[in-house]
Design a protein around this motif. Structure first.
Motif, PDB file in Angstrom:
ATOM      1  N   GLN A 533       0.826  -1.207   0.000  1.00 31.78           N
ATOM      2  CA  GLN A 533       0.000   0.000   0.000  1.00 31.78           C
ATOM      3  C   GLN A 533       0.865   1.264   0.000  1.00 31.78           C
ATOM      4  O   GLN A 533       0.560   2.244  -0.695  1.00 31.78           O
ATOM      5  CB  GLN A 533      -0.917  -0.016   1.221  1.00 31.78           C
ATOM      6  CG  GLN A 533      -1.879   1.159   1.271  1.00 31.78           C
ATOM      7  CD  GLN A 533      -2.777   1.095   2.487  1.00 31.78           C
ATOM      8  OE1 GLN A 533      -2.489   0.373   3.437  1.00 31.78           O
ATOM      9  NE2 GLN A 533      -3.862   1.840   2.463  1.00 31.78           N
ATOM     10  N   MET A 536       2.236   1.735  -3.439  1.00 31.88           N
ATOM     11  CA  MET A 536       1.190   2.209  -4.346  1.00 31.88           C
ATOM     12  C   MET A 536       0.890   3.685  -4.115  1.00 31.88           C
ATOM     13  O   MET A 536       0.568   4.425  -5.059  1.00 31.88           O
ATOM     14  CB  MET A 536      -0.082   1.370  -4.157  1.00 31.88           C
ATOM     15  CG  MET A 536       0.060  -0.085  -4.558  1.00 31.88           C
ATOM     16  SD  MET A 536      -1.377  -1.090  -4.123  1.00 31.88           S
ATOM     17  CE  MET A 536      -2.615  -0.393  -5.220  1.00 31.88           C
ATOM     18  N   TYR A 541       2.197   5.757  -7.584  1.00 31.64           N
ATOM     19  CA  TYR A 541       0.831   6.257  -7.795  1.00 31.64           C
ATOM     20  C   TYR A 541       0.726   6.863  -9.189  1.00 31.64           C
ATOM     21  O   TYR A 541       1.478   7.793  -9.539  1.00 31.64           O
ATOM     22  CB  TYR A 541       0.476   7.302  -6.752  1.00 31.64           C
ATOM     23  CG  TYR A 541      -0.985   7.686  -6.757  1.00 31.64           C
ATOM     24  CD1 TYR A 541      -1.930   6.888  -6.133  1.00 31.64           C
ATOM     25  CD2 TYR A 541      -1.405   8.834  -7.397  1.00 31.64           C
ATOM     26  CE1 TYR A 541      -3.269   7.232  -6.132  1.00 31.64           C
ATOM     27  CE2 TYR A 541      -2.747   9.190  -7.408  1.00 31.64           C
ATOM     28  CZ  TYR A 541      -3.673   8.386  -6.775  1.00 31.64           C
ATOM     29  OH  TYR A 541      -5.001   8.728  -6.788  1.00 31.64           O
ATOM     30  N   PHE A 559       2.510   0.297 -10.866  1.00 29.03           N
ATOM     31  CA  PHE A 559       1.255   0.249 -10.111  1.00 29.03           C
ATOM     32  C   PHE A 559       0.457  -1.010 -10.452  1.00 29.03           C
ATOM     33  O   PHE A 559      -0.105  -1.663  -9.567  1.00 29.03           O
ATOM     34  CB  PHE A 559       0.422   1.500 -10.422  1.00 29.03           C
ATOM     35  CG  PHE A 559      -0.710   1.733  -9.466  1.00 29.03           C
ATOM     36  CD1 PHE A 559      -0.497   2.344  -8.248  1.00 29.03           C
ATOM     37  CD2 PHE A 559      -1.992   1.322  -9.779  1.00 29.03           C
ATOM     38  CE1 PHE A 559      -1.538   2.556  -7.360  1.00 29.03           C
ATOM     39  CE2 PHE A 559      -3.042   1.527  -8.902  1.00 29.03           C
ATOM     40  CZ  PHE A 559      -2.813   2.145  -7.690  1.00 29.03           C
ATOM     41  N   ILE A 563      -0.697  -4.196  -7.928  1.00 30.76           N
ATOM     42  CA  ILE A 563      -2.045  -4.774  -7.826  1.00 30.76           C
ATOM     43  C   ILE A 563      -1.985  -6.279  -8.056  1.00 30.76           C
ATOM     44  O   ILE A 563      -2.669  -7.057  -7.368  1.00 30.76           O
ATOM     45  CB  ILE A 563      -3.000  -4.092  -8.823  1.00 30.76           C
ATOM     46  CG1 ILE A 563      -3.133  -2.596  -8.515  1.00 30.76           C
ATOM     47  CG2 ILE A 563      -4.375  -4.747  -8.798  1.00 30.76           C
ATOM     48  CD1 ILE A 563      -3.992  -1.838  -9.500  1.00 30.76           C
ATOM     49  N   GLY A 635      -7.042   0.150  -5.734  1.00 30.22           N
ATOM     50  CA  GLY A 635      -6.089   0.251  -6.832  1.00 30.22           C
ATOM     51  C   GLY A 635      -6.758   0.212  -8.194  1.00 30.22           C
ATOM     52  O   GLY A 635      -6.380   0.968  -9.106  1.00 30.22           O
TER      53      GLY A 635
END
Length: 822
Positions: A533, A536, A541, A559, A563, A635
């Protein structure tokens, strides 16, 4: 006054008559106001009087029948009275003599039975006294010159079957003593038993010192015959415990002064040999004890063996703890700060830790393919892993030993059928010092070290984390690696998860599972998911450098890979949990009717431990899946919002560019001829929209689809299609007043082609996002009679079998979109 009496009599008469047909007479003279009303009331009263008179006559006529029946009843009562008198006379005169005779006979029979019972009891006493005398003479004779100890013990055994009151009775005291044996029988037998017990003890100990198994067995079998079973079991317990202690000392001394103790499983093997030796004694000698001492008497020997197991097992565990420096390693573990993980979660992180060679991957800890330098984390992970492996073996052997002993003691501890299906730990184990030492010196260090080992492995995995190489959004550029595209941390962490769970379940200890499995769930949820997290959010991001710009390609790829990490990790955890439970279940006896928790009864037999382990493993899976699912959803929405959504409107705008749905057939034919002359398919009105949309849609989705996992792409596609349906609906409404009848047919065909392209290869349910679009086109293409029929139908969501997603006002608006020809 007379009128009132007449009215009262009428009421009394009504009470005597049946009330089903007679209405109550109500005369309210105070409300009569005319002569006609008086006459009408009088006529009504006369009519009622006639009815009442008829009923009274009927009642009087039937009175004769009632009197006749009453007479018959009186006659029958008289006849029954005479019969009663005759029956009583027969009972008093005839049966009383028979009853008295039967009573005398019964009393005589009872007196005879009593005399016979007394004679039989006397004969039994005489026989028992005779048997007692024979036993007394036999014991003294066998203990004399012949020294036949088996025969003497046999006589004592026969004497023990004679009731105590006979042996100590006055009759036996008068009859049994003789010139050779002048003492009373109870004194003689007691002295003989004590003398034989001392003799047997001396002979047994002598045979034990000489290691003469035949003589040991001979005298061991004689103790229960003389009533000294407890003494025999105690001396036998000491004898076998000496063998256990000697064997255990030799096993420990085998590694003294050599390199054997450096072997990672030396103390585990020593503890295993100790338990196996005790189990062999119980298994091989149990039949002898049960046969000569009785059912359940082996438990006393097991208790003595357990005392020795406490002593020898405690020595092994204490020595192992000292040799392995367990306390020192626990101190180092508690002092480790997990600096990398802590710094990774700090809000201001400017420097990233330097990369470490992948040869130090946690997945390589136990492969010994390369030697590494001294770790900078205080406790060496190789040493911790080796200690955990040895402790796991020791705990597993203790579990096997406990299960074996519990089964042997099961009948003696819980003989009832209701509790026989649940195996319980016997008191000789629960109260032993060894179980407390195992809890303090094995289970507690195992739980602490496992927590450190797993969390340190997660930290190391992210220190060594690497992206899959050469991944690009350019579909013309091939990807050298194979799907799924994830970072190296996922494989490393899941390898350790499988290793830790497998090792913990192999201990068959509920306390270990209760500590390790929730710890794995906590570390995965906080450290693993938290690190993903954070990456991300802070590192990958997908956000453009300026407002409206698309994010850089490498950021999007990173990214998407993160995921994928969550999705693949969730699948790994699910498969690990299922495989571990199945592997445990395969060790038990199963059938089609057993639940998964019941199949774990062999590795976890005590109480409801199997159910607890199953629930703990499923809780791990569910908690991790819940956390990853939430982050995956977030995400997916970020990818949709920052990568997919900004490009959807331009794709639709380009697809419908220069498209005129108000063109006539002549205009379309001319446009088609121009397209053929210029050899430009984009000018063909029938193919322009789907061809342009397909080009833009594939350019948007194919690069994403080949990177994401199938499950993640399905979630992203569902989100994108839901938004696309809304945008496409707005595009349709934008043609209000700019479309003719021919244009509605073209528009419906274009919309159908777009839907077909979007949902191709996906689930059929994705079409639901375009239901409003297709219904708008359906209404636009309705004939006038169909439209009138729809308008005449009942207003609702279900009209003529169609579940309408657009309300009546929207249907009217859709119908009004078509421009009527001038």
């Amino acid at each position: 006054m007379k009128a009132n009496n007449t009215y009262q009599e009428a009421e009394n008469m009504q009470k005597l008559l049946p009330s089903n047909d007679v209405e109550p007479i109500v005369v309210q003279m105070d409300r009569v106001s005319s002569t006609a009303e008086i006459q009408a009331t009088l006529a009504n009263l006369k009519e009622r009087e006639t009815s009442v008179t008829a009923r009274l006559n009927h009642l009087v006529a039937s009175q004769k029948d009632f009197q006749r029946e009453l007479g018959k009843l009186d006659l029958m009562r008289a006849q029954l009275g005479s019969q009663t008198v005759a029956t009583r006379s027969i009972s008093n005169n005839m049966l009383s003599d028979a009853a008295s005779t039967a009573k005398r006979i019964s009393g005589a029979v009872q007196r005879l039975d009593l005399e016979q019972a007394r004679v039989k009891a006397t004969l039994d006493v005489v026989e028992q006294v005779a048997e007692l005398k024979a036993c007394v003479l036999g014991v003294t004779g066998s203990m004399g010159a012949p020294q036949d100890w088996e025969t003497a013990a046999g006589y004592l055994n026969r004497a023990s079957k004679i009731p105590k009151e006979i042996i100590c009775g006055s009759f036996a005291a008068e009859i049994v003593p003789s010139a050779e044996v002048p003492d009373s029988p109870n004194v003689t037998l007691e002295h003989a038993a004590e003398s034989l017990c001392g003799l047997f003890l001396r002979e047994f100990e002598k045979a034990a010192k000489e290691d003469n198994g035949v003589r040991v067995t001979r005298f061991f079998k004689l103790f229960p015959l003389i009533g000294k079973s407890e003494v025999g079991l105690d001396v036998y317990g000491r004898y076998v415990c000496q063998g256990v202690a000697s064997r255990a000392r030799s096993n420990m001394n085998a590694g003294t002064g050599g390199s054997q103790r450096k072997d990672g499983f030396f103390y585990a093997n020593a503890l295993t040999r100790l338990f196996e030796h005790i189990a062999q004694i119980i298994e091989h000698h149990g039949g002898l004890v049960e046969r000569h001492y009785g059912q359940g008497r082996m438990v006393r020997v097991i208790e003595r063996l357990q005392v020795e197991a406490d002593s020898q097992g405690g020595i092994i565990i204490d020595t192992s703890s000292d040799e392995r420096n367990i306390d020192r390693k626990l101190t180092d573990i508690r002092s480790y700060a997990f600096t990398f993980l802590v710094q990774s979660f700090l809000p201001a992180q400017n420097t990233r830790p330097t990369s470490i060679s992948r040869t130090s991957s946690p997945a390589m800890f136990d492969r010994n393919t390369e030697s590494r330098g001294q770790e900078d984390d205080g406790a060496d992970m190789k040493d911790v892993d080796a200690i955990l492996n040895e402790i796991a073996v020791m705990l597993g052997k203790w579990s096997l030993y406990s299960r074996f002993v519990a089964n042997k003691c099961k009948d003696a501890i819980s003989p009832s059928e209701e509790t026989s299906n649940l195996l319980t730990m016997p008191p000789l184990l629960t109260n032993s010092s060894l179980i407390r030492k195992i809890a303090d010196r094995l289970i507690s260090p195992f739980n602490i070290m496992t927590t450190f080992y797993f969390r340190r492995s997660v930290e190391k995995a992210f220190q060594l984390d690497e992206q899959p190489p050469d991944i690009s959004l350019n579909i013309n550029k091939s990807i050298p690696s194979n799907a799924p595209y994830i970072t190296s941390a996922v494989d490393d962490v899941m390898y350790i998860v499988n290793q830790v769970i497998q090792r913990s379940l192999a201990t068959s200890q509920r306390d270990v599972v209760a500590s390790v499995v929730p710890t794995i769930a906590r570390v995965l949820g906080s450290d693993f998911v938290g690190m993903v997290q954070r990456k991300m959010r802070d590192e990958s991001y997908p956000k453009g450098a300026v407002q409206g710009a698309l994010p850089p390609e490498h950021i999007i790829v990173a990214f998407l890979v993160l995921i994928n990490n969550l999705d693949i990790a969730t699948d790994y955890v699910k498969r690990i949990v299922q495989s571990r439970l199945e592997s445990l279940s395969s060790t038990g006896v199963t059938n089609g009717n057993e639940t998964p928790s019941n199949t774990l009864a062999d590795p976890y037999p005590f109480g409801h431990d199997a159910v607890f382990v199953t629930n703990a493993m499923k809780s791990l899976q569910n908690s991790f899946e819940t956390k990853t699912s939430e982050l995956i959803s977030d995400g997916i929405y970020v990818v949709f919002k920052n990568v997919m959504k900004p490009r959807l409107r331009p794709i639709l705008a380009d697809a419908f560019r220069d498209i005129d749905y108000s063109m006539t057939e002549e205009d379309l034919e001319e446009l088609s001829r121009e397209a053929e002359a210029e050899n430009d398919n984009n000018l063909a009105a029938d193919e322009a929209v789907p061809r342009r949309f397909q080009h833009g849609w594939e350019a948007l989705t194919k690069p994403i689809a080949r990177i994401l996992t199938e499950a993640n792409y399905a979630k992203l596609l569902s989100t994108v299609i839901s938004y696309l349906g809304e945008v496409l609906e707005k595009r349709i409404w934008s043609f209000y007043g700019r479309i003719n009848n021919l244009g509605t047919v073209r528009l419906e065909r274009d919309i159908a082609n777009i839907v077909r392209l979007v949902v191709r290869g996906g689930k059929y349910a994705l079409r639901d996002a375009f239901t409003r679009c297709t219904q708008i086109c359906l209404v636009m293409n309705m004939e006038d009679d169909e439209w009138e029929e729809l308008q005449a139908a009942e207003r609702g969501t279900l009209v003529d079998g169609v579940e309408w997603k657009i309300d009546p006002e929207e249907r009217a608006r859709a119908k009004a979109m078509v421009r009527n020809p001038m």
